[in-house]
Scaffold this motif. Structure first.
Motif, PDB file in Angstrom:
ATOM      1  N   UNK A 121     -14.661  23.524   4.638  1.00 16.19           N
ATOM      2  CA  UNK A 121     -13.933  24.438   3.762  1.00 16.19           C
ATOM      3  C   UNK A 121     -12.638  24.913   4.399  1.00 16.19           C
ATOM      4  N   UNK A 122     -12.687  25.285   5.668  1.00 11.55           N
ATOM      5  CA  UNK A 122     -11.451  25.696   6.331  1.00 11.55           C
ATOM      6  C   UNK A 122     -10.461  24.534   6.405  1.00 11.55           C
ATOM      7  N   UNK A 123     -10.967  23.324   6.647  1.00 10.63           N
ATOM      8  CA  UNK A 123     -10.079  22.157   6.725  1.00 10.63           C
ATOM      9  C   UNK A 123      -9.413  21.869   5.391  1.00 10.63           C
ATOM     10  N   UNK A 124     -10.191  21.951   4.309  1.00  9.89           N
ATOM     11  CA  UNK A 124      -9.624  21.700   2.976  1.00  9.89           C
ATOM     12  C   UNK A 124      -8.604  22.773   2.629  1.00  9.89           C
ATOM     13  N   UNK A 125      -8.899  24.021   2.959  1.00 11.42           N
ATOM     14  CA  UNK A 125      -7.949  25.100   2.697  1.00 11.42           C
ATOM     15  C   UNK A 125      -6.663  24.928   3.499  1.00 11.42           C
ATOM     16  N   UNK A 126      -6.773  24.353   4.686  1.00  8.95           N
ATOM     17  CA  UNK A 126      -5.583  24.149   5.524  1.00  8.95           C
ATOM     18  C   UNK A 126      -4.738  22.951   5.086  1.00  8.95           C
ATOM     19  N   UNK A 127      -5.125  22.276   4.029  1.00  8.25           N
ATOM     20  CA  UNK A 127      -4.227  21.256   3.503  1.00  8.25           C
ATOM     21  C   UNK A 127      -4.851  19.953   3.063  1.00  8.25           C
ATOM     22  N   UNK A 129      -6.904  19.469   0.795  1.00  4.69           N
ATOM     23  CA  UNK A 129      -6.966  19.437  -0.667  1.00  4.69           C
ATOM     24  C   UNK A 129      -5.756  18.725  -1.250  1.00  4.69           C
ATOM     25  N   UNK A 130      -4.604  18.875  -0.617  1.00  8.93           N
ATOM     26  CA  UNK A 130      -3.392  18.228  -1.102  1.00  8.93           C
ATOM     27  C   UNK A 130      -3.276  16.782  -0.615  1.00  8.93           C
ATOM     28  N   UNK A 131      -3.813  16.511   0.570  1.00  7.70           N
ATOM     29  CA  UNK A 131      -3.648  15.181   1.164  1.00  7.70           C
ATOM     30  C   UNK A 131      -4.632  14.164   0.618  1.00  7.70           C
ATOM     31  N   UNK A 132      -5.831  14.573   0.277  1.00  9.29           N
ATOM     32  CA  UNK A 132      -6.837  13.655  -0.274  1.00  9.29           C
ATOM     33  C   UNK A 132      -7.763  14.446  -1.189  1.00  9.29           C
ATOM     34  N   UNK A 133      -7.285  14.804  -2.391  1.00  9.05           N
ATOM     35  CA  UNK A 133      -8.063  15.683  -3.271  1.00  9.05           C
ATOM     36  C   UNK A 133      -9.400  15.092  -3.706  1.00  9.05           C
ATOM     37  N   UNK A 134      -9.465  13.791  -3.945  1.00 14.47           N
ATOM     38  CA  UNK A 134     -10.723  13.190  -4.390  1.00 14.47           C
ATOM     39  C   UNK A 134     -11.798  13.311  -3.316  1.00 14.47           C
ATOM     40  N   UNK A 437      -6.798  19.120  10.386  1.00 13.78           N
ATOM     41  CA  UNK A 437      -6.168  19.792   9.247  1.00 13.78           C
ATOM     42  C   UNK A 437      -5.208  20.871   9.710  1.00 13.78           C
ATOM     43  N   UNK A 438      -5.580  21.590  10.764  1.00 13.20           N
ATOM     44  CA  UNK A 438      -4.705  22.620  11.300  1.00 13.20           C
ATOM     45  C   UNK A 438      -3.400  22.050  11.811  1.00 13.20           C
ATOM     46  N   UNK A 439      -3.465  20.893  12.473  1.00  9.57           N
ATOM     47  CA  UNK A 439      -2.225  20.288  12.972  1.00  9.57           C
ATOM     48  C   UNK A 439      -1.343  19.829  11.807  1.00  9.57           C
ATOM     49  N   UNK A 440      -1.940  19.163  10.826  1.00  8.92           N
ATOM     50  CA  UNK A 440      -1.154  18.703   9.670  1.00  8.92           C
ATOM     51  C   UNK A 440      -0.528  19.891   8.943  1.00  8.92           C
ATOM     52  N   UNK A 441      -1.283  20.983   8.826  1.00 13.88           N
ATOM     53  CA  UNK A 441      -0.755  22.189   8.195  1.00 13.88           C
ATOM     54  C   UNK A 441       0.411  22.758   8.990  1.00 13.88           C
ATOM     55  N   UNK A 479       6.173  12.606   2.472  1.00 16.40           N
ATOM     56  CA  UNK A 479       4.727  12.593   2.228  1.00 16.40           C
ATOM     57  C   UNK A 479       4.424  12.395   0.752  1.00 16.40           C
ATOM     58  N   UNK A 480       3.587  11.412   0.467  1.00 13.83           N
ATOM     59  CA  UNK A 480       3.044  11.177  -0.868  1.00 13.83           C
ATOM     60  C   UNK A 480       4.123  11.152  -1.953  1.00 13.83           C
TER      61      UNK A 480
END
Length: 730
Positions: A121-127, A129-134, A437-441, A479-480
């Motif tokens: 959950x923390x990883x998805x919140x940190x970004x 969700x935008x990088x691989x939503x599925x 996720x934290x680094x990508x964020x 990106x994307x």
């Protein structure tokens, strides 16, 4: 320990060392005798040279173009780590006997091949969700569950993973799931499931872990779930304190879940929306009233005790950051809380003050995902020194380790420090999902200012300009199918670069920056590292009409949650609880000793229902003596959860929930409160509550009882313990 005797002044004022910023951070980073360097490859990839070897990085889908090859390459490294964490099957030795479970999911890391609610959950919140939503949605769905116990309340719930004392309701931060899910509501079917799970999970938590008198939710601190690391050492064999304490982070997560529920209910159920909003507002007020210490300028990590909660000199960076970014903290408190949280040259500790008597893990450690939340909080309150510091820390850790590690030792930023029994970090893993996720964020949001809603809001410390821009004018994120270009200003008078103008040309958004004076605070570099040792419990000696207090010299006494300067206490039929702390030379307190309580205690045993007569009118505390040997103290899903229904003559019916977590022998449960009139006979009956073994999700659990063998919610209640409470209970 000589590794901890360092000078704080290095690099704190501006984030990046000004002496060698252009040199050291363009292609390499040097730190305490270790060096890592990055070079480009002809195919557009990179090669990272670390103290332990070489890592070759292929070209990645997302790219940054800056003056720093190191920065560019570490962005590629994070993507490579993420690709390895993106799997089609997961496994864990405690589920399905370690066999693979098909799942289009993110696994937790190189050493952890499962999906855990909190980490994901923390990883998805940190970004993510935008990088691989599925994949993010599929992973989140894996942690939703219906109920397999037919006698229990049915619904769709978020699973609290195995944990302290048999999991929920000792650990109650499963609502972090909604922090992630809020970013993925564009899928109608998923949004409907989110709202259903939100409604059912919040209703359940309100019934089982909300304390009306305190206005807060009970339970362990989020993520800081190894109790000896952050709580008093006496919780090692008894987690009841955790289950009846109140944690900042867990309450902020409940506030955010309630706010999301209010928003989602607007079109589904306007009456429910108003109710959720009122609950969120009340919880926000209670958090600020209960956790804020104005003398410290910080939010306490947790407060504890059943009916007389005491303040703890304990602070954590994740809870602080969440209070800032959620809006729980107003602007003044947000700025002050982050400014008062200490920093060390290598990064920011996840807890403070540290413990001198436990190994390195949460204690004396940097956790990159928490650093990313600190960076997000620093952006919210315009503190460029903290922004730069967290950027530097994230880069240094990944470069020297060759991966985005789970954690690092605080002083050295090493993945292992040999200090005998205190060595650590005790557990660590490469490509830990929330670290990745934290680094990508840090790159997309922290440097380029890309927000979850698509807005671009850069807040770039001027101290990072030499590293990122060099002598150039522009840096670029690709990106994307979208590009973000930042153009540096000519006038660099100020300490932070923000947007001056924004223009979009096709897929590229060009942001011209301007320098401003942020007014942000410098990093705090004067904090002592260690808290004093926790003192032994005080003793109460009988002196007829009073209790003489025997305690160690120099300790501070707390009576029923308040500081008191006394050597004796009058005897009373109502409960009186005392504990002590030790102060250091600068007035920093230790964690509390075990609590010692006195008062008239009635033991009610026998068959059910049981009866008892109130000697006086007032409020009473109810607990149970019990034993729960259905799992070890640190894990499992079989915390016993029971309702005690109370029918007192002349009063409406009352209910008290008691949690009976895994125990080491016989002990006392969590406590609840009820009222009775003088002379009233009260009748107590037992009713099964709910625990995580009831969820269908845990039908796959083979690591302990209550899983594949079927639901298990033990009720081995011995005597009920009833104590009158005074008027000072909250």
């Amino acid at each position: 320990m000589k590794t901890l005797s360092f000078v704080i002044a290095v690099a704190l004022a501006g984030g990046v060392s000004t002496a060698r910023a252009d040199d050291a951070w363009q292609t390499r980073v040097s730190w305490q005798g270790r060096e890592a360097s990055m070079a480009t490859r002809p195919d557009g990839g990179f090669v990272l040279h670390t103290p332990t070897g070489e890592r070759v990085l292929a070209p990645q889908a997302m790219r940054v173009r800056t003056a720093s090859v190191l920065f560019n390459g570490l962005f590629a490294l994070a993507q490579d780590d993420l690709s390895k964490d993106s799997v089609e099957a997961i496994r864990d030795d405690a589920f399905d006997h370690g066999t693979q479970i098909p799942c289009h999911c993110f696994e937790t890391g190189e050493k952890w091949h499962y999906v855990w609610t909190r980490d994901l959950s923390y990883a998805v919140d940190l970004g993510l969700a935008q990088l691989d939503p599925d994949r993010a949605r599929a992973s989140l769905r894996f942690k939703l569950s219906t109920v397999r116990e037919p006698r229990a309340t049915q619904g769709l719930f978020v699973a609290q993973d195995t944990g302290s004392g048999g999991s929920w309701p000792i650990s109650t931060d499963r609502v972090v799931w909604f922090l992630a899910a809020r970013h993925l509501l564009d899928d109608t079917s998923f949004a409907d499931d989110v709202y259903r799970a939100l409604r059912d999970t919040l209703t359940q938590d309100r019934a089982y872990v909300f304390d009306d008198a305190m206005g807060l939710y009970r339970g362990e601190t989020s993520f800081l779930d190894w109790r000896q690391q952050t709580y008093s050492g006496w919780t090692a064999d008894n987690v009841v304190f955790l289950g009846q304490s109140f944690a900042l982070s867990t309450n902020v997560l409940h506030f955010q879940a309630l706010a999301l529920a209010a928003s989602m209910a607007e079109k589904r159920d306007p009456h429910a929306a108003a109710d959720y909003r009122a609950q969120a507002d009340a919880l926000k007020a209670a958090i600020n009233r209960r956790f804020w210490r104005d003398d410290r300028g910080q939010y306490m990590s947790y407060i504890g005790g059943a009916d007389h909660p005491v303040p703890y000199e304990a602070y954590d960076l994740l809870g602080t950051a969440l209070a800032v970014t959620s809006g729980v903290a107003d602007e003044a408190r947000a700025k002050r809380a982050l400014a008062q949280y200490p920093a060390w040259p290598a990064g920011s500790p996840v807890i403070w003050p540290e413990r001198a008597d436990v190994p390195i893990y949460h204690n004396r450690a940097i956790w990159p995902f928490v650093s990313a939340y600190a960076l997000r909080a620093a952006r919210a309150v315009n503190q460029p020194a903290r922004i730069a510091h967290e950027v530097q820390s994230l880069m240094r850790g990944a470069a020297l380790a060759g991966s985005n590690m789970e954690n690092y030792e605080l002083a050295s930023q090493a993945i292992h420090v040999d200090e005998g029994a205190l060595s650590g970090p005790v557990v660590d893993s490469p490509r830990q999902l929330w670290s990745v996720a934290g680094y990508l964020s840090m790159v997309t949001e922290g440097v380029f200012g890309l927000q979850a809603d698509g807005r671009i809001e850069p807040k770039l410390p001027v101290s990072l300009v030499p590293m990122l821009f060099g002598k150039g004018e522009r840096i670029l994120l690709e990106m994307h199918g979208r590009e973000v270009e930042l153009i540096r200003p000519v006038d660099m008078k100020g300490d932070m670069l923000v947007a001056d103008s924004t223009d979009t040309h096709g897929v590229r958004t060009i942001v011209t920056l301007k320098a401003v004076a942020s007014g942000g605070a410098p990093l705090r570099s004067d904090a002592l590292l260690y808290a004093p040792a926790t003192p032994p419990a005080p003793a109460l000696e009988d002196e007829g009409s009073s209790w003489r207090i025997e305690r160690a010299a120099g300790t501070t006494l707390y009576v029923n949650g308040k500081r008191v300067d006394a050597s004796s206490l009058p005897k009373s039929r109502t409960q009186t609880c005392i504990s002590v702390t030790q102060l250091d030379a600068k007035g920093i307190e230790s964690l509390h000793s075990p609590m010692v309580c006195k008062g008239d205690v009635a033991e009610v045993a026998g068959g059910w229902p049981r009866t008892w007569k109130a000697a006086a009118a007032g409020e009473y505390q109810l607990a149970a003596r019990y034993a729960n040997d259905h799992g070890p103290i640190n894990t499992g899903i079989t915390a016993g959860v029971q309702w005690i229904n109370i029918a007192c003559a002349g009063s409406p019916g009352q209910r008290v929930v008691l949690t009976l977590p895994h125990s080491v022998g016989v002990q006392e449960s969590t406590r609840g409160r009820f009222r009775a009139k003088q002379g009233a006979t009260c009748r107590f009956s037992l009713e099964r509550g709910f625990n995580m073994s009831y969820l269908a999700h845990f039908g796959h659990y083979t690591g302990g009882q209550g899983g594949a063998s079927g639901p298990l919610n033990p009720a081995p209640v011995d005597a009920l313990l009833i104590t009158p409470l005074g008027n000072d209970a909250p």
